[in-house]
Write an enzyme that holds these catalytic residues in place. Structure first.
Site, mmCIF file in Angstrom:
data_model
loop_
_atom_site.group_PDB
_atom_site.id
_atom_site.type_symbol
_atom_site.label_atom_id
_atom_site.label_comp_id
_atom_site.label_asym_id
_atom_site.label_seq_id
_atom_site.Cartn_x
_atom_site.Cartn_y
_atom_site.Cartn_z
ATOM 1 C CD GLN A 84 -1.667 2.386 1.027
ATOM 2 O OE1 GLN A 84 -1.665 2.890 -0.116
ATOM 3 N NE2 GLN A 84 -1.311 3.067 2.087
ATOM 4 C CB THR A 126 10.119 4.643 0.979
ATOM 5 O OG1 THR A 126 9.779 6.020 0.767
ATOM 6 C CG2 THR A 126 9.560 4.225 2.316
ATOM 7 C CD GLU A 128 7.182 9.987 2.671
ATOM 8 O OE1 GLU A 128 6.561 10.092 3.726
ATOM 9 O OE2 GLU A 128 7.485 10.962 1.959
ATOM 10 C CE LYS A 154 6.903 0.271 1.259
ATOM 11 N NZ LYS A 154 7.293 -0.799 0.327
HETATM 12 P P1 NAP Z 1 2.443 1.142 -6.906
HETATM 13 O O1 NAP Z 1 2.364 1.610 -8.324
HETATM 14 O O2 NAP Z 1 1.479 1.665 -5.908
HETATM 15 O O3 NAP Z 1 2.339 -0.445 -6.949
HETATM 16 C C1 NAP Z 1 2.104 -1.191 -5.780
HETATM 17 C C2 NAP Z 1 1.805 -2.618 -6.171
HETATM 18 O O4 NAP Z 1 1.532 -3.373 -4.988
HETATM 19 C C3 NAP Z 1 0.594 -2.783 -7.087
HETATM 20 O O5 NAP Z 1 0.909 -3.765 -8.043
HETATM 21 C C4 NAP Z 1 -0.468 -3.303 -6.134
HETATM 22 O O6 NAP Z 1 -1.474 -4.083 -6.731
HETATM 23 C C5 NAP Z 1 0.383 -4.182 -5.225
HETATM 24 N N1 NAP Z 1 -0.292 -4.510 -3.980
HETATM 25 C C6 NAP Z 1 -0.814 -3.655 -3.075
HETATM 26 N N2 NAP Z 1 -1.391 -4.333 -2.081
HETATM 27 C C7 NAP Z 1 -1.227 -5.659 -2.359
HETATM 28 C C8 NAP Z 1 -1.616 -6.844 -1.712
HETATM 29 N N3 NAP Z 1 -2.293 -6.833 -0.551
HETATM 30 N N4 NAP Z 1 -1.273 -8.032 -2.278
HETATM 31 C C9 NAP Z 1 -0.595 -8.073 -3.447
HETATM 32 N N5 NAP Z 1 -0.224 -6.972 -4.113
HETATM 33 C C10 NAP Z 1 -0.534 -5.765 -3.574
HETATM 34 O O7 NAP Z 1 3.910 1.404 -6.329
HETATM 35 P P2 NAP Z 1 5.271 1.732 -7.123
HETATM 36 O O8 NAP Z 1 5.358 3.190 -7.317
HETATM 37 O O9 NAP Z 1 5.404 0.800 -8.243
HETATM 38 O O10 NAP Z 1 6.335 1.386 -5.988
HETATM 39 C C11 NAP Z 1 6.830 0.062 -5.829
HETATM 40 C C12 NAP Z 1 7.301 -0.116 -4.395
HETATM 41 O O11 NAP Z 1 8.318 0.854 -4.104
HETATM 42 C C13 NAP Z 1 6.228 0.089 -3.334
HETATM 43 O O12 NAP Z 1 6.487 -0.832 -2.310
HETATM 44 C C14 NAP Z 1 6.438 1.506 -2.839
HETATM 45 O O13 NAP Z 1 5.990 1.624 -1.519
HETATM 46 C C15 NAP Z 1 7.949 1.621 -2.954
HETATM 47 N N6 NAP Z 1 8.465 2.962 -3.217
HETATM 48 C C16 NAP Z 1 7.989 3.694 -4.261
HETATM 49 C C17 NAP Z 1 8.547 4.942 -4.521
HETATM 50 C C18 NAP Z 1 8.071 5.770 -5.685
HETATM 51 O O14 NAP Z 1 8.375 6.975 -5.711
HETATM 52 N N7 NAP Z 1 7.386 5.195 -6.660
HETATM 53 C C19 NAP Z 1 9.604 5.418 -3.720
HETATM 54 C C20 NAP Z 1 10.061 4.627 -2.687
HETATM 55 C C21 NAP Z 1 9.506 3.395 -2.443
HETATM 56 P P3 NAP Z 1 -2.820 -3.422 -7.363
HETATM 57 O O15 NAP Z 1 -2.441 -3.083 -8.773
HETATM 58 O O16 NAP Z 1 -3.800 -4.504 -7.235
HETATM 59 O O17 NAP Z 1 -3.126 -2.207 -6.537
HETATM 60 O O1 F7E Z 2 3.014 13.413 -2.891
HETATM 61 C C1 F7E Z 2 2.197 16.923 -2.125
HETATM 62 C C2 F7E Z 2 2.142 15.897 -1.009
HETATM 63 O O2 F7E Z 2 1.459 11.504 -3.154
HETATM 64 C C3 F7E Z 2 4.136 14.197 -3.188
HETATM 65 C C4 F7E Z 2 5.105 7.286 -2.960
HETATM 66 O O3 F7E Z 2 5.585 6.642 -4.109
HETATM 67 O O4 F7E Z 2 7.008 8.750 -2.819
HETATM 68 C C5 F7E Z 2 5.598 8.721 -2.929
HETATM 69 O O5 F7E Z 2 4.994 9.356 -1.819
HETATM 70 C C6 F7E Z 2 4.025 15.531 -2.462
HETATM 71 C C7 F7E Z 2 3.582 15.409 -1.019
HETATM 72 O O6 F7E Z 2 3.952 11.135 -3.199
HETATM 73 C C8 F7E Z 2 -1.031 17.068 -3.734
HETATM 74 O O7 F7E Z 2 1.720 16.480 0.204
HETATM 75 C C9 F7E Z 2 0.429 18.474 -2.983
HETATM 76 O O8 F7E Z 2 4.377 16.287 -0.262
HETATM 77 O O9 F7E Z 2 2.882 12.200 -5.100
HETATM 78 P P1 F7E Z 2 2.727 12.036 -3.644
HETATM 79 P P2 F7E Z 2 4.669 10.914 -1.789
HETATM 80 O O10 F7E Z 2 3.735 11.150 -0.671
HETATM 81 O O11 F7E Z 2 5.930 11.695 -1.782
HETATM 82 C C10 F7E Z 2 7.542 8.112 -1.637
HETATM 83 C C11 F7E Z 2 9.049 8.207 -1.686
HETATM 84 C C12 F7E Z 2 7.022 6.738 -1.457
HETATM 85 O O12 F7E Z 2 7.699 5.875 -0.923
HETATM 86 C C13 F7E Z 2 5.578 6.521 -1.715
HETATM 87 O O13 F7E Z 2 5.278 5.152 -1.910
HETATM 88 O O14 F7E Z 2 3.029 16.307 -3.106
HETATM 89 N N1 F7E Z 2 0.925 17.225 -2.750
HETATM 90 N N2 F7E Z 2 -0.767 18.395 -3.570
HETATM 91 C C14 F7E Z 2 0.035 16.337 -3.213
HETATM 92 N N3 F7E Z 2 0.086 14.979 -3.236
HETATM 93 C C15 F7E Z 2 -0.969 14.345 -3.808
HETATM 94 N N4 F7E Z 2 -0.932 12.997 -3.895
HETATM 95 N N5 F7E Z 2 -2.049 15.042 -4.319
HETATM 96 C C16 F7E Z 2 -2.135 16.398 -4.296
HETATM 97 O O15 F7E Z 2 -3.100 16.982 -4.768
#
Ligand code: NAP
Ligand code: F7E
Length: 337
Positions: A84, A126, A128, A154
């Site tokens: 999630q 992450t 975060e 995380k």
């Molecule tokens: P994402 O697009 O939200 O993909 C998350 C995946 O997890 C989706 O395939 C989702 O399936 C699956 N999933 C969620 N709950 C599940 C469950 N209960 N059982 C099985 N599968 C489940 O995330 P992403 O951006 O690709 O990121 C990949 C990973 O890196 C995540 O763990 C995220 O927290 C971490 N991360 C991301 C970022 C970033 O900036 N993108 C940065 C740091 C860390 P559904 O399609 O069914 O929802």
């Molecule tokens: O928010 C601000 C919000 O939801 C970015 C995930 O992949 O990266 C991601 O988490 C920033 C935040 O990503 C809106 O408050 C303003 O400061 O795109 P976001 P995130 O929260 O940084 C980290 C590294 C992960 O690990 C996570 O899985 O943008 N913000 N206005 C907004 N954010 C959203 N979503 N929507 C707005 O309207």
């Protein structure tokens, strides 16, 4: 080589599938069943790649599923991407976030430990986890002080994998990844929300985009670069922890300005706080602020120091902030026809 990818239907699963397919991996993708039997970003992969992936349906919270899977498949590598992943949602539903992200990760490491000790595992940690960092930029030694239920979950996953790595001599790599975005980013994340809105505004099907904290600052890179780093982390002799990020900070406001520039709109800001608006050259309001998109806690001090990844993995981000926005806006414009 055989790899299992959890979270294959998400953003990173899409790019990792492309990368591993290009390296001739056999890919087994884990997808949780939904009522429409859709497979997310897998459906956007080129048919040749999509057809080569074997999908297994299972949920992260199902320990038995992972035990059987690892006993049967014994993959060379497992990329644990499923989570999630939406920070905002984690404040509304912390319990399910903990369940999926903490128990889910435990289920994966336990299954590897019991049934497939030679599997190399990647865990998606992450930036975060840094919370409100005491020092800037952040690297693998920076103190971790999470500030959202997502970040807490995380952190628990991260300490679980580190503990298993040491206690049972397992190969586990933790990628502490800063924000990475793309044309297949989930639509609720701010970058894609903006680029999709910009495309619709250009097409005349949307009037304006409503955002939260315009001054939030992030270190944004391109997802394809980051999955390459994940793969590199599993090609070493031992599992280790690596920060991946660009080392550049930009605000949500700058992201919006640059996105609107792609369709020839220059934004002028006026007003303050929730009354702030962004107007284009014709005086039309195209950005509004809505307090429902603010979070109870926010950190604006994230900035990656990816020196270790650059030195050891020879990893480097290749796409700039402006190039990233161009890729995303062009893709969203194209999909509207
Ligand atoms: P994402 O697009 O939200 O993909 C998350 C995946 O997890 C989706 O395939 C989702 O399936 C699956 N999933 C969620 N709950 C599940 C469950 N209960 N059982 C099985 N599968 C489940 O995330 P992403 O951006 O690709 O990121 C990949 C990973 O890196 C995540 O763990 C995220 O927290 C971490 N991360 C991301 C970022 C970033 O900036 N993108 C940065 C740091 C860390 P559904 O399609 O069914 O929802
Ligand atoms: O928010 C601000 C919000 O939801 C970015 C995930 O992949 O990266 C991601 O988490 C920033 C935040 O990503 C809106 O408050 C303003 O400061 O795109 P976001 P995130 O929260 O940084 C980290 C590294 C992960 O690990 C996570 O899985 O943008 N913000 N206005 C907004 N954010 C959203 N979503 N929507 C707005 O309207």
């Amino acid at each position: 080589m055989k790899a299992i990818i959890t979270g294959i239907s998400g953003q990173d699963g899409y790019f990792l599938s492309k990368l591993l397919n290009g390296k001739d991996y056999e890919i087994v993708g884990i997808v949780r069943r939904n009522s429409s039997m859709t497979t997310g970003t897998v459906e956007q992969l080129p048919a040749k790649i999509r057809d080569s992936i074997r999908i297994e349906y299972g949920d992260l919270t199902d320990a038995g599923f992972f035990a059987k899977l690892l006993e049967r498949e014994k993959p060379d590598e497992l990329y644990h991407l499923a989570a999630q992943s939406f920070v905002g949602y984690s404040f509304q539903n912390p319990a399910s976030t903990y369940d999926v992200n903490i128990s889910g990760t435990l289920n994966v490491v336990n299954a590897i430990k019991e049934y497939s000790q030679k599997t190399k595992m990647y865990f998606a940690a992450t930036s975060e986890m840094f919370g409100q960092p005491e020092t800037t930029p952040q690297n693998e030694e920076t103190v971790l002080k999470p500030r959202s239920p997502y970040a807490v979950s995380k952190l628990a996953g991260y300490w679980t994998t580190k503990t298993y790595r040491e206690a049972y001599n397992m190969y586990i790599a933790n990628g502490i990844l800063f924000n990475h975005e793309s044309e297949v980013r989930g639509p609720e994340f701010v970058t894609r929300k903006i680029t999709m809105s910009v495309a619709r505004i250009k097409a005349g099907t949307q009037d304006y985009v409503e955002l939260g904290n315009l001054d939030a600052r992030k270190d944004w890179g391109y997802a394809a670069d980051y999955v390459n780093g994940m793969w590199k982390m599993l090609q070493m002799d031992n599992g280790d922890d690596f920060v991946l990020g660009t080392g550049e900070l930009h605000t949500v406001r700058e992201f919006a300005e640059e996105s609107f520039k792609q369709i020839g709109m220059d934004i002028t800001w006026s007003g303050e706080g929730v009354d702030e608006i962004g107007t284009n050259q014709s005086g039309k309001v195209v950005v509004k602020v809505n307090k429902k998109f603010f979070r109870p806690l926010e950190s604006d001090n994230y900035l990656a120091d990816p020196a270790k990844a650059k030195r050891i993995l020879k990893w480097n981000p290749s796409i700039s902030f402006k190039q990233l926005i161009k890729i995303m806006v062009e893709s969203d414009l194209k999909s509207l026809g």
